[in-house]
Every structure is written in C-alpha cells, then in structure tokens.
Write a protein that holds these residues in place. Sequence first.
Motif, PDB file in Angstrom:
ATOM      1  N   GLY A  34      -2.586   4.521 -26.482  1.00  0.00           N
ATOM      2  CA  GLY A  34      -3.278   5.170 -27.580  1.00  0.00           C
ATOM      3  C   GLY A  34      -2.528   4.999 -28.889  1.00  0.00           C
ATOM      4  N   SER A  35      -2.743   5.952 -29.790  1.00  0.00           N
ATOM      5  CA  SER A  35      -2.171   5.844 -31.133  1.00  0.00           C
ATOM      6  C   SER A  35      -0.806   6.522 -31.201  1.00  0.00           C
ATOM      7  N   ALA A  36       0.155   5.811 -31.797  1.00  0.00           N
ATOM      8  CA  ALA A  36       1.500   6.343 -32.009  1.00  0.00           C
ATOM      9  C   ALA A  36       2.120   5.607 -33.184  1.00  0.00           C
ATOM     10  N   GLU A  37       3.001   6.306 -33.893  1.00  0.00           N
ATOM     11  CA  GLU A  37       3.686   5.720 -35.039  1.00  0.00           C
ATOM     12  C   GLU A  37       5.154   6.129 -35.013  1.00  0.00           C
ATOM     13  N   VAL A  38       5.987   5.305 -35.628  1.00  0.00           N
ATOM     14  CA  VAL A  38       7.406   5.621 -35.755  1.00  0.00           C
ATOM     15  C   VAL A  38       7.833   5.409 -37.198  1.00  0.00           C
ATOM     16  N   LYS A  39       8.897   6.111 -37.577  1.00  0.00           N
ATOM     17  CA  LYS A  39       9.477   5.964 -38.909  1.00  0.00           C
ATOM     18  C   LYS A  39      10.983   5.850 -38.745  1.00  0.00           C
ATOM     19  N   ALA A  40      11.519   4.709 -39.160  1.00  0.00           N
ATOM     20  CA  ALA A  40      12.950   4.435 -38.986  1.00  0.00           C
ATOM     21  C   ALA A  40      13.786   5.331 -39.893  1.00  0.00           C
ATOM     22  N   PRO A  41      15.046   5.562 -39.553  1.00  0.00           N
ATOM     23  CA  PRO A  41      15.913   6.383 -40.401  1.00  0.00           C
ATOM     24  C   PRO A  41      16.003   5.829 -41.818  1.00  0.00           C
ATOM     25  N   GLY A  42      15.847   6.708 -42.795  1.00  0.00           N
ATOM     26  CA  GLY A  42      15.939   6.308 -44.193  1.00  0.00           C
ATOM     27  C   GLY A  42      14.703   5.654 -44.759  1.00  0.00           C
ATOM     28  N   GLN A  43      13.644   5.528 -43.954  1.00  0.00           N
ATOM     29  CA  GLN A  43      12.407   4.904 -44.405  1.00  0.00           C
ATOM     30  C   GLN A  43      11.341   5.967 -44.659  1.00  0.00           C
ATOM     31  N   ASN A  44      10.368   5.626 -45.504  1.00  0.00           N
ATOM     32  CA  ASN A  44       9.257   6.534 -45.786  1.00  0.00           C
ATOM     33  C   ASN A  44       7.940   6.087 -45.156  1.00  0.00           C
ATOM     34  N   ARG A  45       7.943   4.866 -44.644  1.00  0.00           N
ATOM     35  CA  ARG A  45       6.694   4.282 -44.148  1.00  0.00           C
ATOM     36  C   ARG A  45       6.606   4.427 -42.624  1.00  0.00           C
ATOM     37  N   TRP A  46       5.453   4.942 -42.161  1.00  0.00           N
ATOM     38  CA  TRP A  46       5.163   4.992 -40.744  1.00  0.00           C
ATOM     39  C   TRP A  46       4.548   3.660 -40.320  1.00  0.00           C
ATOM     40  N   ARG A  47       4.834   3.232 -39.109  1.00  0.00           N
ATOM     41  CA  ARG A  47       4.279   1.979 -38.601  1.00  0.00           C
ATOM     42  C   ARG A  47       4.008   2.097 -37.104  1.00  0.00           C
ATOM     43  N   THR A  48       3.205   1.185 -36.585  1.00  0.00           N
ATOM     44  CA  THR A  48       2.889   1.167 -35.163  1.00  0.00           C
ATOM     45  C   THR A  48       3.998   0.458 -34.395  1.00  0.00           C
ATOM     46  N   PRO A  49       4.563   1.086 -33.371  1.00  0.00           N
ATOM     47  CA  PRO A  49       5.650   0.447 -32.611  1.00  0.00           C
ATOM     48  C   PRO A  49       5.106  -0.452 -31.499  1.00  0.00           C
ATOM     49  N   ASN A  50       6.008  -1.111 -30.815  1.00  0.00           N
ATOM     50  CA  ASN A  50       5.665  -1.970 -29.697  1.00  0.00           C
ATOM     51  C   ASN A  50       6.410  -1.525 -28.446  1.00  0.00           C
ATOM     52  N   GLU A  51       5.840  -1.805 -27.292  1.00  0.00           N
ATOM     53  CA  GLU A  51       6.561  -1.551 -26.056  1.00  0.00           C
ATOM     54  C   GLU A  51       7.816  -2.410 -25.998  1.00  0.00           C
ATOM     55  N   ARG A  52       8.858  -1.862 -25.394  1.00  0.00           N
ATOM     56  CA  ARG A  52      10.184  -2.485 -25.283  1.00  0.00           C
ATOM     57  C   ARG A  52      10.953  -2.450 -26.593  1.00  0.00           C
ATOM     58  N   GLU A  53      10.396  -1.845 -27.617  1.00  0.00           N
ATOM     59  CA  GLU A  53      11.132  -1.709 -28.879  1.00  0.00           C
ATOM     60  C   GLU A  53      12.220  -0.671 -28.720  1.00  0.00           C
ATOM     61  N   ARG A  54      13.365  -0.935 -29.341  1.00  0.00           N
ATOM     62  CA  ARG A  54      14.492  -0.009 -29.310  1.00  0.00           C
ATOM     63  C   ARG A  54      14.486   0.854 -30.572  1.00  0.00           C
ATOM     64  N   LEU A  55      14.701   2.150 -30.376  1.00  0.00           N
ATOM     65  CA  LEU A  55      14.655   3.106 -31.480  1.00  0.00           C
ATOM     66  C   LEU A  55      16.028   3.740 -31.657  1.00  0.00           C
ATOM     67  N   ALA A  56      16.542   3.666 -32.872  1.00  0.00           N
ATOM     68  CA  ALA A  56      17.861   4.214 -33.175  1.00  0.00           C
ATOM     69  C   ALA A  56      17.773   5.718 -33.394  1.00  0.00           C
ATOM     70  N   PRO A  57      18.894   6.435 -33.219  1.00  0.00           N
ATOM     71  CA  PRO A  57      18.923   7.857 -33.570  1.00  0.00           C
ATOM     72  C   PRO A  57      18.501   8.064 -35.019  1.00  0.00           C
ATOM     73  N   GLY A  58      17.768   9.138 -35.265  1.00  0.00           N
ATOM     74  CA  GLY A  58      17.213   9.412 -36.583  1.00  0.00           C
ATOM     75  C   GLY A  58      15.773   8.956 -36.721  1.00  0.00           C
ATOM     76  N   THR A  59      15.234   8.285 -35.699  1.00  0.00           N
ATOM     77  CA  THR A  59      13.854   7.808 -35.743  1.00  0.00           C
ATOM     78  C   THR A  59      12.882   8.951 -35.505  1.00  0.00           C
ATOM     79  N   ASP A  60      11.841   9.021 -36.327  1.00  0.00           N
ATOM     80  CA  ASP A  60      10.754   9.983 -36.141  1.00  0.00           C
ATOM     81  C   ASP A  60       9.620   9.314 -35.382  1.00  0.00           C
ATOM     82  N   ILE A  61       8.985  10.075 -34.492  1.00  0.00           N
ATOM     83  CA  ILE A  61       7.888   9.576 -33.679  1.00  0.00           C
ATOM     84  C   ILE A  61       6.739  10.579 -33.749  1.00  0.00           C
TER      85      ILE A  61
END
Length: 204
Positions: A34-61
């Motif tokens: 379904g629908s999900a978005e992530v925002k990397a640390p220090g970024q303002n833009r939300w984007r659609t992630p991919n399976e197997r993507e690695r997310l660093a601490p500070g990431t918003d989901i």
Amino acid sequence: PVLLLLPVLLLLASSPSRGDEPRTQPATIVRLRGSAEVKAPGQNRWRTPNERERLAPGTDIRTGADGELILRLSERNIVRLGENTTFRIQVAEVRREDVPGQRVGPFQAQRNNYRYEMNLQEGTATSLLRGLGANSQYQVRTPVAVAGVRGTVFSARVSRGEGNEGQGVGNTGPGNQGDGPNAGTAGNAGGERGDAFNLQANFT
C-alpha cells in the motif's frame, strides 16, 4: 614462522578484550504494502521508499490508510507498522561486548547489544524482539508515555481524538516478567489544545 606466530597468539589470548564503540544500525524495509512514505534525516521532502531500502536513524516513516511496512532492525528483531501510522527511528546503535566467562578457542566470546529509541506519534507499531542481548535497550516513546520493553513482543497503538486539555492516559499491561522495567511510564500528552491521545499497549 610458526614459532614467531605462537607468541602473538598467546598474547592475544591473554590480553583483555574490550567492547567496540557503538555503531549506527540502519533498518531495512523487508515488506511494503500500500501507500507509505519516508523522510530522511535533515530533509523536508517525503518520498516513496522501496523494499530492501536501508533507513538511517532519524528517518521519519508514515503509512496511508492501506499501508503496511515491516522493518528489519537487526538479526531477529523486526517492527511492523500498520495503516495510518507515523513513526520515527530515533536511535539505532549496536555495540559488541564481551561475554563474561565464555571463550571461542583462544579468544574472548562477544555478543551484540543494541540500543533503540523509537517514536510512535500515531497509529500501530508491533515489535518482535528475539535477538536483543542481555544489556540491550528498546524504548518506544509516544505522546502519552514512554515504554521500556523487556519482553519478546510489544504492540502499541496511539489514537488521536478530541479533548479539552490535549491530555491523554496511557494504559499498559503487565510485562513478560511482570516487573517494573516492562511497564510504560506515564507522561504528558504532546497534542495541542483540543487533541487527546490514547495509548493501548500489550506486552508478551
């Protein structure tokens, strides 16, 4: 050469081994529906992630009404985010530490200890924790309470409603061992006036 190598091995075996410094432990998306978005640390833009993507601490989901996202935090430790969930990986660290009284051949045995701090603003997060070391820490912070988890399965659901003072009450069940560290500590709600939060938490 053999005679020269032997004193070195004896020196390694006899010298005390110290744990490593903490290292960042990225999470990996192992399922995305379904629908999900992530925002990397220090970024303002939300984007659609991919399976197997690695997310660093500070990431918003955040997940949508039809969304589901499963994160592999580390070996045998996962967290599932349900629909309409807002979640942050605040801290994720791993540190190698000695296992007292255990050796692997001439070397001191070691194990991984983890420190996790998660922030659940709204929605549902279910953590399955089978790979935490004895000195590991796993904490979930919500607008209502902070829960230090010591059991294997922890499920928390935070819902938002209307209220007069923007305060909520956190209700937590008994932990796996029934002791203090398994219970969430009540805190102040983080909503603005007119919002109320309710926390339902289950430990097994």
